[in-house]
Design a protein around this motif. Sequence first.
Motif, PDB file in Angstrom:
ATOM      1  N   ALA A  88       2.359 -13.597  10.812  1.00 46.12           N
ATOM      2  CA  ALA A  88       1.068 -12.916  10.753  1.00 46.12           C
ATOM      3  C   ALA A  88       1.199 -11.584  10.027  1.00 46.12           C
ATOM      4  O   ALA A  88       0.378 -11.233   9.183  1.00 46.12           O
ATOM      5  CB  ALA A  88       0.531 -12.690  12.162  1.00 46.12           C
ATOM      6  N   ALA A  89       2.285 -10.876  10.345  1.00 45.68           N
ATOM      7  CA  ALA A  89       2.474  -9.570   9.740  1.00 45.68           C
ATOM      8  C   ALA A  89       2.641  -9.688   8.238  1.00 45.68           C
ATOM      9  O   ALA A  89       2.011  -8.975   7.467  1.00 45.68           O
ATOM     10  CB  ALA A  89       3.706  -8.894  10.339  1.00 45.68           C
ATOM     11  N   PRO A 112      11.896  -3.673   5.080  1.00 42.67           N
ATOM     12  CA  PRO A 112      11.495  -4.878   5.825  1.00 42.67           C
ATOM     13  C   PRO A 112      10.335  -5.608   5.156  1.00 42.67           C
ATOM     14  O   PRO A 112      10.270  -6.829   5.189  1.00 42.67           O
ATOM     15  CB  PRO A 112      11.059  -4.335   7.192  1.00 42.67           C
ATOM     16  CG  PRO A 112      11.754  -3.039   7.322  1.00 42.67           C
ATOM     17  CD  PRO A 112      11.885  -2.485   5.941  1.00 42.67           C
ATOM     18  N   LEU A 113       9.434  -4.848   4.537  1.00 41.73           N
ATOM     19  CA  LEU A 113       8.287  -5.502   3.911  1.00 41.73           C
ATOM     20  C   LEU A 113       8.654  -6.087   2.552  1.00 41.73           C
ATOM     21  O   LEU A 113       7.902  -6.851   1.982  1.00 41.73           O
ATOM     22  CB  LEU A 113       7.134  -4.510   3.767  1.00 41.73           C
ATOM     23  CG  LEU A 113       6.543  -4.039   5.093  1.00 41.73           C
ATOM     24  CD1 LEU A 113       5.544  -2.930   4.885  1.00 41.73           C
ATOM     25  CD2 LEU A 113       5.891  -5.201   5.806  1.00 41.73           C
ATOM     26  N   THR A 171      -9.228  -3.702   1.772  1.00 44.13           N
ATOM     27  CA  THR A 171      -9.544  -2.307   1.568  1.00 44.13           C
ATOM     28  C   THR A 171      -9.547  -2.020   0.066  1.00 44.13           C
ATOM     29  O   THR A 171      -8.520  -1.733  -0.512  1.00 44.13           O
ATOM     30  CB  THR A 171      -8.503  -1.391   2.221  1.00 44.13           C
ATOM     31  OG1 THR A 171      -7.228  -1.710   1.627  1.00 44.13           O
ATOM     32  CG2 THR A 171      -8.413  -1.589   3.693  1.00 44.13           C
ATOM     33  N   THR A 221      13.043   1.627   7.261  1.00 46.28           N
ATOM     34  CA  THR A 221      12.296   0.991   8.346  1.00 46.28           C
ATOM     35  C   THR A 221      10.954   0.427   7.910  1.00 46.28           C
ATOM     36  O   THR A 221      10.416  -0.435   8.577  1.00 46.28           O
ATOM     37  CB  THR A 221      12.031   1.985   9.490  1.00 46.28           C
ATOM     38  OG1 THR A 221      11.371   3.117   8.947  1.00 46.28           O
ATOM     39  CG2 THR A 221      13.312   2.401  10.166  1.00 46.28           C
ATOM     40  N   VAL A 222      10.403   0.933   6.822  1.00 44.79           N
ATOM     41  CA  VAL A 222       9.082   0.447   6.425  1.00 44.79           C
ATOM     42  C   VAL A 222       9.138  -0.350   5.123  1.00 44.79           C
ATOM     43  O   VAL A 222       8.702  -1.502   5.065  1.00 44.79           O
ATOM     44  CB  VAL A 222       8.095   1.618   6.282  1.00 44.79           C
ATOM     45  CG1 VAL A 222       6.765   1.115   5.769  1.00 44.79           C
ATOM     46  CG2 VAL A 222       7.932   2.316   7.612  1.00 44.79           C
ATOM     47  N   ALA A 232      -0.372 -10.560   6.531  1.00 47.68           N
ATOM     48  CA  ALA A 232      -1.350  -9.479   6.501  1.00 47.68           C
ATOM     49  C   ALA A 232      -1.018  -8.459   5.433  1.00 47.68           C
ATOM     50  O   ALA A 232      -1.904  -7.828   4.885  1.00 47.68           O
ATOM     51  CB  ALA A 232      -1.401  -8.789   7.858  1.00 47.68           C
ATOM     52  N   ASP A 256       0.839  -1.189   0.000  1.00 49.51           N
ATOM     53  CA  ASP A 256       0.000   0.000   0.000  1.00 49.51           C
ATOM     54  C   ASP A 256       0.880   1.247   0.000  1.00 49.51           C
ATOM     55  O   ASP A 256       1.755   1.398   0.836  1.00 49.51           O
ATOM     56  CB  ASP A 256      -0.877  -0.038   1.257  1.00 49.51           C
ATOM     57  CG  ASP A 256      -1.874   1.091   1.275  1.00 49.51           C
ATOM     58  OD1 ASP A 256      -1.870   1.889   0.321  1.00 49.51           O
ATOM     59  OD2 ASP A 256      -2.643   1.164   2.241  1.00 49.51           O
ATOM     60  N   LYS A 257       0.598   2.120  -0.959  1.00 44.20           N
ATOM     61  CA  LYS A 257       1.441   3.302  -1.109  1.00 44.20           C
ATOM     62  C   LYS A 257       1.375   4.192   0.138  1.00 44.20           C
ATOM     63  O   LYS A 257       2.326   4.876   0.482  1.00 44.20           O
ATOM     64  CB  LYS A 257       0.987   4.083  -2.339  1.00 44.20           C
ATOM     65  CG  LYS A 257       1.944   5.189  -2.689  1.00 44.20           C
ATOM     66  CD  LYS A 257       1.501   5.952  -3.919  1.00 44.20           C
ATOM     67  CE  LYS A 257       2.453   7.113  -4.120  1.00 44.20           C
ATOM     68  NZ  LYS A 257       2.046   8.055  -5.110  1.00 44.20           N
ATOM     69  N   SER A 258       0.232   4.170   0.828  1.00 45.32           N
ATOM     70  CA  SER A 258       0.127   5.071   1.971  1.00 45.32           C
ATOM     71  C   SER A 258       1.010   4.640   3.133  1.00 45.32           C
ATOM     72  O   SER A 258       1.209   5.404   4.063  1.00 45.32           O
ATOM     73  CB  SER A 258      -1.323   5.216   2.422  1.00 45.32           C
ATOM     74  OG  SER A 258      -2.015   4.027   2.323  1.00 45.32           O
ATOM     75  N   LEU A 259       1.573   3.406   3.077  1.00 43.64           N
ATOM     76  CA  LEU A 259       2.506   3.021   4.144  1.00 43.64           C
ATOM     77  C   LEU A 259       3.714   3.941   4.142  1.00 43.64           C
ATOM     78  O   LEU A 259       4.105   4.470   5.179  1.00 43.64           O
ATOM     79  CB  LEU A 259       2.962   1.573   3.946  1.00 43.64           C
ATOM     80  CG  LEU A 259       1.963   0.515   4.368  1.00 43.64           C
ATOM     81  CD1 LEU A 259       2.474  -0.860   4.012  1.00 43.64           C
ATOM     82  CD2 LEU A 259       1.690   0.600   5.850  1.00 43.64           C
TER      83      LEU A 259
END
Lengths: 745, 351
Positions: free
Chosen positions: A727-728, A644-645, A739, A640-641, A731, A620-623
Amino acid sequence: MSMLTRSSFPIWLLACLGTLVLPWNMQQDGVRLAGLIALGQPDPEASSAFWQALAHGRFWFWPVVAALFLALPGALKAGSRARQAGFLVWGGGLGLAAIVLQGLAIGIQGWSWGWMNALFGELPDRQFGMGLGGSLAALGFLLLLTDGLALRGWFKGDRFVAGAVGVLAGSILVFTAWPVGTVLSQILTPREDLGILAATGARLLDSKIWGLSCVSAPVGCGVFWNTLMLAFSTATLTTLLGLCFALIVTRSGFRAKRALRLLTVLPIITPPFVIGLGLILIFGRSGVINQMFDAVFGIELGRWIYGYGGVLLAQVFSFTPIAFLVLIGVVEGISPAMEEASQTLRASRMRTFTAVTLPLMLPGLANAWLVSFVESLADFGNPIVLGGSFGVLSTEIFFAVVGAQQDFGRAAALAAIMLAVALLAFTLQRVAVGSRSYVSMTGKGDSGLPTPLPRLVRNLAYAVALPWAVLTIVVYAMALAGGFVRVWGRDWTPTLSHFTRAFALERGPEGDLIFSGGAWHSLFTTIELAAIAAPITAGLGLLAAWVLSRQRFRGRTALEFALMLTFAVPGTVIGVAYILTFNLPPLEITGTAIILVACFVFRNLPVGVRSGIAAMSQLDKSLDEAAITLRASTFRALRTVVLPLLKPAIVTALVYSFVRAMTTVSAVIFLVSAEYEMATVFIINRVINGDYGLAIAYCAALIVLMMAAIGLINLLVGRRRLGRRSAALAAAPAAPATTPAGGRA
Amino acid sequence: MSKTGAELRLQGLGKRYGAVQAVKPLDLAIKGGTLTTLLGPSGCGKTTLLRMIAGLEQATEGRIFIGGRDVTLLSAGERNVSMVFQSYALFPHMSVLDNVAYGLVSSGLRKREAHARAEAALETVGLKGFGTRLPSEMSGGQQQRVAVARALVLEPDVLLFDEPLSNLDTRLRRTMREEIRALQQRLGLTVVYVTHDQSEALAVSDMIVVMRNAEIAQAGTPHELYARPDNVFVATFMGEANHVRGRIERIDGPMADVTLDALRLTLPQRGLAAGPVDLVIRPEAIRISDAGGGIAATVARETYMGSHTEYHLATPLGELFCVAPDRLRRRQAGEAVSVTFDPEGVVAVHP
């Protein structure tokens, strides 16, 4: 902390280090610690730019030094934002320009341009290639310039994005655009008694390229037609075969689907000429089939495998898995709801297939066809092994450069033609994928089951694909079996001697290990350089993917276009371009490891970019926007965002760029040197010398190594998924599903 | 967390993507400590406007002032604004506490203090003790609150919401919007809130800015917009409205005499000239009676809604939509009735 990182001063220090302190030129014997401080050196070549200008009268470095101090007020945060920006933009821009100009102005024979002799007098000296100091200074000035632009409000005022775009654009310019430009300009050089125009005309209109005499007489056609014919047939056959495989895997009850999917891994892990080798061992003069016919029927089959037929066969074997891979995505992308709708509208399965499924797949089929077309066009390994007198563009370029003729003009003309065809195919492919894509990508999970194939289609697919899969396995098995017999076709005694010749280990007098086998040197070099290139490729690729998919700025389309173009340049063209360009100052890196690493990085960048863009579209771009509004710097948000994803994508990019660097041949064959020999080139040379045993043993070792690398990584990535953060990660991809898109006013 | 939010001022702010004008240059002043909604149909430019305030899009013209400071050229992180995203954008690989503390750590706070303040923020939104969970282990409403806490904890000058409730079901949406409003009033925050739902806007706002086609159609308090819309678009967007044509017979000071078929009404003139005029009539301002004295009408359709009944009436003015409390006598389709208007619910508007 923020004072330091938010100002441009550290970058200025970098440029300062490169200009004032470090040796500007490349040092023949490498840089030693003591040589790092290049002030006060008696030898001008070991001096920094500043010292060369001050003590050795090399006045052309003064503009660089001047630009450095012009940028200083901007780096010190003096005055208003606009004033700082002005100093940075002008200082950085002028410094960069000064470096480029002095680099181009002085070649190996003094001034490069005649009018400079008149202006400054003859220069008895030559210039060596840029080294540590020069590169760091260039990087520093580039970043000062992008900092200044960011201060002026470009790139949303984001220094990190500005710097990233600057580095990407700069490296594409230096390592792709400039070399390709150099190749093209070679077409225009005069030859012997011919002037520029005549020489250019003679090169481009050569009958060896365009000749059509094969239509009327039993002689060979021009290379252009050879290449085109080969690429057309290969693309058509591989697309059909790939479609059969894809339909079986996605739309039938076939049991061994997973095994079939494994086929798609083959082209990634095998060096490009393994299939050719396998075919020689089956159909070659001393191949299994030939021997059998000779023994049973007394028929001499001859050397038919060397030529168009053989190359075609090898390419279809090699590239069917690629078409298969592309088409799996296409078939899976068709929404089952469409087919279910068709069936509820009383269409039979056959009618559903022909009226709905097939038309929906058309753009995907066109894409697969073009991908295979480009692969065939750029293929070097199979034609060089099996081509014989049947020349295609890639091999002709090679012989023009390496052979007795040493005709760079001819190589350049051939390269230009190849580039034009590749770009055309590439453009068509973009059109096929872009505007007419029917693949349903709503982001919502489509419910419904894919419709099973009509019986007729299914049986047809089975009949075509399954024998071909078996044949592929046979060819691979043969290719590998060749490594275990003494002399294929003559002496079938099982032996491991080829392996010992390649990979012998001995105990030295002091009990230390000596790698005495002939393959060790090239294997270690290859692994080392591939391992250096992989993180750079992955990093640069993901950075490019992030910049392209998440940032909007002026020139974004231009950057994207330039990046896409680098994907389209065939390896052979890049190889020729690199030796032509990087033989001379200002970047004199031919024969070094740097040129090989650069070649790996910029040839494999698409892998990194593609896996990055694919992974990024799942995020999601809003992350990252959320991180930015939460005061994180762009770099921190990335670290940091986003990173890791993106771990799985990073690992994938790392592995694939490593593996591809180890198995590529087309470009590096021009770039290897005695010191830096690549595994694939070593093998090709053995094949050309007829030493199949050693070549095969080496191939087998490479394949095992690659499989191990990929397996290991799959294991690592897979295990991470099962870990604490399962889980992360589970998700993350699920978020867009819950959404639904839209709502953006 | 008790300081009052800063005032926000937009001056000639506009955004253009190539040939497309996403936001036409506009001026807007938002008082500190108030909640302003940007309301409009999708594609009207409201989200682009919000993202320009956040610093996620760069304005192509105009300036943005927050608390008097020009922030137009500053990046999102330098503006002291926070944003709650439509998808919440909670970092899925971090715990709730790490999510909330993220902005504090980014600002250079030590982790310990950041966590302490994050705990406090979680308490503010009623999520005490949820810090160790992952976002994926929480319900939609809880995730929403985490997103609010994460934005709040930075004590922003301006807090931005981008359609924050669109992913929640209807019932939860009501509760959450009341919570957001209560929190905003308690902490005195300046909030800009994007939504396309007019009832949400009416319920929470101090000021509503209605946007259409990349520009502001009208800005004002909820009551102003509902009771005195400037034009037909705002009137219909803010709620059900009947659009009819009447005639201004005479201007008398601030008032105008208007004829509407057989009826005469005295309405505020609102700068309109004598002659034909557009009128907007709210459904609840239409009175139905048996006897004459009004406009003759026939019930075309009636729909029973529980708390009230809806009628479609065929009149010489065209079809009128009307809402009547259920305790009045229910009319049947085909019944002849007489219609009058409550002048409070009739407005003369610009076309």
